[in-house]
Design an enzyme around this catalytic site. Structure first.
Site, PDB file in Angstrom:
ATOM      1  CB  CYS A 173       3.552   9.626 -14.813  1.00  0.00           C
ATOM      2  SG  CYS A 173       2.186   9.432 -13.662  1.00  0.00           S
TER       3      CYS A 173
ATOM      4  CG  HIS B 144      -0.816   9.176 -17.610  1.00  0.00           C
ATOM      5  ND1 HIS B 144      -1.495   8.038 -17.252  1.00  0.00           N
ATOM      6  CD2 HIS B 144      -0.116   9.548 -16.494  1.00  0.00           C
ATOM      7  CE1 HIS B 144      -1.220   7.737 -15.991  1.00  0.00           C
ATOM      8  NE2 HIS B 144      -0.383   8.623 -15.518  1.00  0.00           N
TER       9      HIS B 144
END
Ligand SMILES: NC(=O)c1ccc[n+]([C@@H]2O[C@H](COP(=O)([O-])OP(=O)(O)OC[C@H]3O[C@@H](n4cnc5c(N)ncnc54)[C@H](OP(=O)(O)O)[C@@H]3O)[C@@H](O)[C@H]2O)c1
Length: 346
Positions: free
Chosen positions: A127, A242
């Site tokens: 990710c 994130h």
């Protein structure tokens, strides 16, 4: 039977799997049947939308055109080759196959042409790497990249559903002045803390596996082993989304203004960059969104060919489920699902 593919979603009860099922429906992927798989614990469970969870077995994995995995590396290691041998094209979210020479590692906006070389298994990147390379690709094409210095601020959803529960339980306990239970998902308390330990330390390595993924996967996706990468991955008490501070040293000069223009025109990227008005990407805003958001674009005062930037994205969407479904769409558009092929990825 109707038209379209027969699609397996493995890990269908998880955070990423649940989202993949929703995206297959929302984006109207041409599936004639979707079958949900998870662990033995969930077999027989009815999911939203009425799918009943199946268990993985020799008899249940036959007859699929496409299998999208999001059930961890061990499950992918065992079952992805079996699905591929049984005729399915596998898109795998785990790290198990990513660095294998025979397995394309693909981000839909960055290196879609790599899909054509697939031999049954295609890997969906990590990710943190995924969102970063979406933002780096237009800069790489314009000016090359010599070196990256990356610090991540990674959400707990990247660890899985149980880590989200742990953060919320700890936060709740602390706010109510109760003692927290011993951490299970992380080495230390994650609530009200920052852990310089995203991923695990394997066999004496002084980098975490998450940091190694950023280094190795970035080079594989951009197809450039010469890029120097320094990475520190930090887990922060954010539920989802994130964030990354990235210093990009280009090979030729690139101004912040030109970088902003290139990024604004890049597929999958949204520029949010007006810091004087407190406009910059934030995890809370990226949650539930498809784009990779980029802001705080500025020249590194210590290096004339380097820019600093802040990159934020929903790690469960672009960082995992969305890219997997975009890869399925590309495979379909390019006629790469039902191609005869020889697999040697075991
Ligand atoms: N979260 C992210 O940001 C992210 C990003 C990129 C990649 N990934 C990868 O995606 C995968 C799943 O992540 P997640 O966040 O969705 O995790 P999660 O919420 O913990 O879900 C895990 C899923 O895997 C299934 N599973 C576990 N053991 C299994 C087994 N032995 N056989 C079949 N299914 C099994 C679980 O089924 P049960 O419900 O039955 O236990 C569940 O459906 C991991 O490989 C992770 O590395 C995650």
């Amino acid at each position: 039977m109707g038209e379209g593919y027969r699609v397996a979603v493995v890990g269908a009860t998880g955070q990423v799997g649940t989202l993949m099922l929703a995206l297959l429906r929302e984006r109207e992927f041409p599936a004639r049947e979707i079958v949900a798989f998870a662990s033995e614990r969930s077999v027989g469970r009815e999911l939203d939308g009425g799918l009943v969870v199946q268990g993985l077995g020799e008899d249940t994995i036959e007859g699929f055109d496409l299998a999208i995995f999001s059930a961890g590396g061990a499950t992918s290691g065992e079952w992805a080759p079996r699905f591929a041998d049984a005729g399915a094209v596998v898109i795998d979210n785990s790290s198990r196959w990513r660095m294998h020479d025979d397995v394309p590692l693909v981000v839909s906006e960055v290196n879609p042409d790599a899909l054509a070389a697939h031999r049954g298994i295609i890997a969906n990147p990590n990710c943190s790497t995924m969102q970063m390379v979406v933002a780096l690709k237009p800069l790489y094409d314009a000016a090359g990249i010599e070196r990256l210095v990356i610090s991540t601020y990674q959400a707990v959803s990247g660890t899985g559903r149980r880590a989200v529960d742990e953060l919320l339980d700890q936060s709740h306990a602390i706010l109510h002045e109760r003692e927290i239970a011993a951490p299970e998902q992380y080495a230390h308390q994650i609530a009200f803390n920052a852990l310089p330990h995203a991923g695990g330390f394997q066999s004496g390595d002084d980098h975490t596996d998450e940091e190694r993924k950023l280094i190795n996967e970035t080079r594989k996706i951009l197809g450039d082993e010469s890029i120097a990468v320094s990475a520190t991955c930090v887990r922060v008490p954010v539920v989802n989304g994130h964030s990354e501070a990235v210093n990009v040293q280009t090979r030729s000069e690139l101004s912040p203004e030109r970088a902003r223009e290139l990024l604004a025109a890049a597929p999958g990227v949204a520029v949010l960059d007006d810091p004087a008005s407190a406009v910059y990407p934030m995890a809370v805003d990226a949650d539930g969104r498809d784009e990779v958001f980029v802001g705080r674009i500025r020249r590194d005062p210590g290096c004339e060919r380097a820019l600093d930037m802040w990159i934020v994205s929903d790690n469960l969407r672009k960082g995992a489920a969305l890219n997997a479904i975009q890869l399925a769409e590309l495979l379909h558009d390019r006629g790469l699902i039902a191609q005869p092929r020889a697999r040697s990825a075991a």
